[in-house]
Scaffold this motif. Structure first.
Motif, PDB file in Angstrom:
ATOM      1  N   ASP A  28       8.281  33.932  -3.335  1.00 36.14           N
ATOM      2  CA  ASP A  28       9.651  34.094  -2.850  1.00 36.14           C
ATOM      3  C   ASP A  28       9.646  34.361  -1.352  1.00 36.14           C
ATOM      4  OD1 ASP A  28      10.755  33.801  -5.394  1.00 36.14           O
ATOM      5  OD2 ASP A  28      10.487  35.931  -5.848  1.00 36.14           O
ATOM      6  N   ALA A  29      10.496  33.646  -0.639  1.00 34.35           N
ATOM      7  CA  ALA A  29      10.634  33.880   0.803  1.00 34.35           C
ATOM      8  C   ALA A  29      11.453  35.145   1.029  1.00 34.35           C
ATOM      9  CB  ALA A  29      11.316  32.683   1.465  1.00 34.35           C
ATOM     10  N   ASP A  30      11.006  35.993   1.948  1.00 31.17           N
ATOM     11  CA  ASP A  30      11.741  37.208   2.283  1.00 31.17           C
ATOM     12  C   ASP A  30      12.323  37.097   3.684  1.00 31.17           C
ATOM     13  OD1 ASP A  30       9.521  37.438   3.909  1.00 31.17           O
ATOM     14  OD2 ASP A  30       8.638  39.114   2.784  1.00 31.17           O
ATOM     15  N   TYR A  39       2.202  32.641   4.118  1.00 26.37           N
ATOM     16  CA  TYR A  39       3.069  31.594   4.649  1.00 26.37           C
ATOM     17  C   TYR A  39       3.702  32.020   5.978  1.00 26.37           C
ATOM     18  CZ  TYR A  39       2.608  29.023   0.290  1.00 26.37           C
ATOM     19  OH  TYR A  39       2.113  28.303  -0.769  1.00 26.37           O
ATOM     20  N   SER A  78       5.703  29.615  -6.527  1.00 23.67           N
ATOM     21  CA  SER A  78       5.960  30.927  -7.149  1.00 23.67           C
ATOM     22  C   SER A  78       6.103  32.051  -6.127  1.00 23.67           C
ATOM     23  CB  SER A  78       4.807  31.270  -8.102  1.00 23.67           C
ATOM     24  OG  SER A  78       3.562  31.310  -7.414  1.00 23.67           O
ATOM     25  N   LEU A 111       8.295  26.253   4.171  1.00 22.30           N
ATOM     26  CA  LEU A 111       9.353  26.971   3.460  1.00 22.30           C
ATOM     27  C   LEU A 111       9.693  26.240   2.160  1.00 22.30           C
ATOM     28  CD1 LEU A 111      11.509  29.198   3.302  1.00 22.30           C
ATOM     29  CD2 LEU A 111      13.024  27.705   4.624  1.00 22.30           C
ATOM     30  N   GLU A 112       9.800  24.925   2.238  1.00 17.66           N
ATOM     31  CA  GLU A 112      10.091  24.141   1.042  1.00 17.66           C
ATOM     32  C   GLU A 112       8.963  24.272   0.013  1.00 17.66           C
ATOM     33  OE1 GLU A 112      10.801  20.142   2.202  1.00 17.66           O
ATOM     34  OE2 GLU A 112      12.602  20.607   3.382  1.00 17.66           O
ATOM     35  N   ARG A 113       7.730  24.343   0.515  1.00 22.22           N
ATOM     36  CA  ARG A 113       6.588  24.520  -0.393  1.00 22.22           C
ATOM     37  C   ARG A 113       6.660  25.878  -1.085  1.00 22.22           C
ATOM     38  NH1 ARG A 113       0.176  23.647   1.226  1.00 22.22           N
ATOM     39  NH2 ARG A 113      -0.722  24.637  -0.640  1.00 22.22           N
ATOM     40  N   MET A 114       7.057  26.898  -0.344  1.00 17.67           N
ATOM     41  CA  MET A 114       7.217  28.223  -0.938  1.00 17.67           C
ATOM     42  C   MET A 114       8.284  28.205  -2.011  1.00 17.67           C
ATOM     43  SD  MET A 114       7.089  30.924   2.246  1.00 17.67           S
ATOM     44  CE  MET A 114       7.363  32.303   1.135  1.00 17.67           C
ATOM     45  N   GLU A 115       9.422  27.650  -1.660  1.00 14.19           N
ATOM     46  CA  GLU A 115      10.562  27.652  -2.583  1.00 14.19           C
ATOM     47  C   GLU A 115      10.276  26.818  -3.829  1.00 14.19           C
ATOM     48  OE1 GLU A 115      14.150  28.279   0.682  1.00 14.19           O
ATOM     49  OE2 GLU A 115      13.608  26.253   0.055  1.00 14.19           O
ATOM     50  N   GLY A 116       9.382  25.843  -3.692  1.00 16.30           N
ATOM     51  CA  GLY A 116       9.026  25.030  -4.840  1.00 16.30           C
ATOM     52  C   GLY A 116       7.915  25.636  -5.672  1.00 16.30           C
ATOM     53  N   LYS A 157      20.600  32.054  -0.520  1.00 18.00           N
ATOM     54  CA  LYS A 157      19.377  32.019  -1.319  1.00 18.00           C
ATOM     55  C   LYS A 157      19.011  33.402  -1.858  1.00 18.00           C
ATOM     56  CE  LYS A 157      17.539  28.079   1.263  1.00 18.00           C
ATOM     57  NZ  LYS A 157      16.459  27.555   2.098  1.00 18.00           N
TER      58      LYS A 157
END
Length: 391
Positions: free
Chosen positions: A251-253, A222, A249, A242-247, A283
């Motif tokens: 995790d955004a770092d 991503y 599995s 980012l929203e797709r990541m958060e929705g 977050k």
């Protein structure tokens, strides 16, 4: 080494002898090691590798190898040849390396086969020491054993980094024929190449292929897509990822958020970048030095120097060091405004963090101090501070 006229392999020892200059000299530190090879006592392959590794000057490598090949106990094992490749690369000896490659790796009856680790070392030598992509590709395709995914991904990434995108795409498609098991790293490299070309539709199609290939997209996947979108000002699509990541599995770092903050900075939207930074903590993601430096650079570029100073102070509380370019921008900005006290503060803070102004910066500092304060001693104080903190 392949002879262009005879179409055969020239004997390795003869070729190396031709490459050795009769006027070459041996570094004093390696004399004892080379003299050891002239003794008649038996050398095991491990001992030969140890002696080769002990050479202090890579230019002694050819002399060492010439002496070793003349011995009855000459035994070019994989560890020895791996060390030899490294030494030849350090000495920038391409022709002997090619000779070694062809002599020890061409398929012949009863010839030992080296592992993927040897070819990985050889490929890295061609890439890093000689920048020969042609030799890299030829080696990969001629390996007697299937290349590991690590070796394959190294070559694939090399092609992308050198902007040989068509070659990278062809290699990716050819991977299964080489016996390579593609992984998430392979797909991430392909996505990086597609983003560099602006082929985002194709990059997103690759993203959709992850499950079918038994792979899972990760934060790097991503981040790569976001970086490409941000570089082209497509911030809405980057935030949608980012929203797709958060929705999902993944995790955004901090690296993910830093890409977004950097994209906002380049678009002159530094306040939004600051809000993203503060939102990270909500977050559960802790900002790092890169997060703060992106905001700091944006403030400096926008000539918001007082706010930038506050960010510097906050960074130091968090244990982060501002970038040299940020300090440089602050010095320039405060000098142009004639705020001598702030200039001195920046200089002292730089030195405290292990950074010293260069001559161009000192010129602006001195000029600022003279124009605003005359000979009040401000310049001397600043210089004294540098000398004290630099001890």
């Amino acid at each position: 080494m392949i002879s262009p006229t005879l179409g055969r392999v020239v004997p390795l020892k003869l070729t190396l002898l031709r490459l050795l200059s009769p006027f070459s000299t041996t570094p004093n530190g390696d004399t004892a090691i080379l003299a050891r090879l002239k003794h008649k006592d038996w050398l095991t392959p491990k001992e030969a590798s140890t002696l080769l590794t002990s050479l202090t000057d890579p230019s002694s490598t050819l002399s060492f190898f010439n002496l070793y090949t003349s011995r009855k106990d000459f035994d070019p094992t994989e560890p020895f040849c791996t060390t030899l490749v490294t030494k030849l690369a350090q000495a920038q000896h391409l022709n002997p390396l090619l000779t070694l490659h062809h002599t020890f790796t061409l398929p012949r009856p009863q010839r030992r086969h080296f592992s993927d680790n040897f070819f990985f070392t050889l490929i890295k030598a061609y890439a890093h020491s000689f920048h020969r992509v042609d030799h890299v590709l030829r080696t990969l395709h001629e390996m007697p054993c299937p290349p590991s995914t690590r070796t394959f991904n190294f070559v694939l990434n090399l092609l992308v980094n050198t902007r040989l995108y068509c070659a990278a795409h062809d290699l990716f498609l050819h991977g299964p024929q080489l016996g390579v098991t593609l992984d998430a790293c392979s797909l991430n490299i392909l996505i990086k190449g597609l983003c560099a070309q602006g082929e985002f539709n194709a990059a997103f199609r690759v993203l959709e292929e992850f499950p079918g290939l038994g792979c899972e997209a990760n934060a790097l996947t991503y981040t790569t897509l976001m970086k490409g979108l941000c570089e082209r000002g497509r911030m809405d699509e980057a935030f949608a990822l980012l929203e797709r990541m958060e929705g999902g599995s993944v995790d955004a770092d901090a690296a993910v958020f830093n890409v977004l903050i950097g994209g906002l900075r380049k678009g002159g939207r530094v306040d939004e970048g600051w809000r993203v930074l503060e939102g990270m903590m909500g977050k559960g993601v802790r900002p790092n030095g890169g997060s703060y430096n992106e905001v700091l650079c944006g403030l400096v570029e926008g000539e918001r120097f007082e706010e930038a100073k506050k960010v510097v102070e906050r960074m130091e509380v968090q244990g982060f060091v501002p970038s040299f370019d940020s300090y440089k921008g602050l010095v320039k900005g405060f000098c142009e405004r004639g705020v001598v006290g702030e200039v001195e503060w920046v200089v002292r803070d730089m030195v405290r963090n292990g950074l010293v102004p260069k001559m161009g910066m000192w010129g602006k500092i001195v000029q600022c101090a003279i124009e605003r304060e005359g000979r009040s001693g401000c310049v001397a104080v600043a210089i004294d501070g540098v000398l004290e903190l630099d001890k």
